[in-house]
Design a protein around this motif. Structure first.
Motif, PDB file in Angstrom:
ATOM      1  N   UNK A  41      11.798 -22.513 -17.339  1.00 30.24           N
ATOM      2  CA  UNK A  41      11.914 -21.055 -17.471  1.00 30.24           C
ATOM      3  C   UNK A  41      12.594 -20.718 -18.800  1.00 30.24           C
ATOM      4  N   UNK A  42      13.634 -21.451 -19.142  1.00 24.97           N
ATOM      5  CA  UNK A  42      14.306 -21.217 -20.437  1.00 24.97           C
ATOM      6  C   UNK A  42      13.338 -21.474 -21.587  1.00 24.97           C
ATOM      7  N   UNK A  43      12.533 -22.538 -21.485  1.00 22.39           N
ATOM      8  CA  UNK A  43      11.579 -22.860 -22.554  1.00 22.39           C
ATOM      9  C   UNK A  43      10.554 -21.750 -22.724  1.00 22.39           C
ATOM     10  N   UNK A  44       9.976 -21.281 -21.636  1.00 23.45           N
ATOM     11  CA  UNK A  44       8.989 -20.195 -21.727  1.00 23.45           C
ATOM     12  C   UNK A  44       9.610 -18.922 -22.286  1.00 23.45           C
ATOM     13  N   UNK A  45      10.814 -18.631 -21.862  1.00 22.14           N
ATOM     14  CA  UNK A  45      11.493 -17.428 -22.359  1.00 22.14           C
ATOM     15  C   UNK A  45      11.788 -17.558 -23.841  1.00 22.14           C
ATOM     16  N   UNK A  46      12.191 -18.724 -24.268  1.00 23.78           N
ATOM     17  CA  UNK A  46      12.432 -18.945 -25.700  1.00 23.78           C
ATOM     18  C   UNK A  46      11.144 -18.791 -26.508  1.00 23.78           C
ATOM     19  N   UNK A  47      10.023 -19.230 -25.930  1.00 23.27           N
ATOM     20  CA  UNK A  47       8.735 -19.056 -26.625  1.00 23.27           C
ATOM     21  C   UNK A  47       8.448 -17.567 -26.843  1.00 23.27           C
TER      22      UNK A  47
END
Length: 120
Positions: A41-47
């Motif tokens: 979730x953090x990775x997608x949000x950072x994207x």
């Protein structure tokens, strides 16, 4: 260059928000009622945050009116897609109206800047 001040300021705001979300995903996730406990979730949000930063930087760096209009169009389309995705994902949740208002608000703000780029 005064004619393009408004879109460049919107670009600065967009890029700053994007960097803030990339650094701290909770800035976007919290108002949606989601947590950032999951690495995915953090990775997608950072994207999403980095996409916003890139489109904001394009608005800042656009060398001419045509390029600026393209950068604004990309920004507005990104915000409208966020509106649609969050609107669907948050169906039946109290955070839905706020998420739609914020993402649609960014789209409207950036679309309004295109008036400053009128011309060839």
């Amino acid at each position: 260059m005064r004619h393009d001040l408004f879109p460049r300021v919107a670009g600065i705001a967009t890029a700053a928000y994007g960097v803030a979300v990339a650094v701290r995903p909770a800035i976007l996730l919290g108002p949606c009622g989601w947590t950032d406990e999951s690495p995915s979730v953090r990775a997608l949000t950072r994207m999403v945050g980095l996409r916003d930063a890139a489109s904001g930087l394009a608005m800042i760096a656009a060398p001419d009116a045509r390029s600026m209009r393209v950068a604004i169009t990309v920004r507005v389309c990104s915000d409208l897609s966020d509106t649609a995705v969050l609107g669907l994902a948050l169906r039946g949740r109290p955070q839905r109206a706020k998420a739609i208002a914020v993402t649609a608000g960014w789209a409207l703000l950036c679309a309004a800047t295109s008036v400053a780029t009128a011309g060839p």
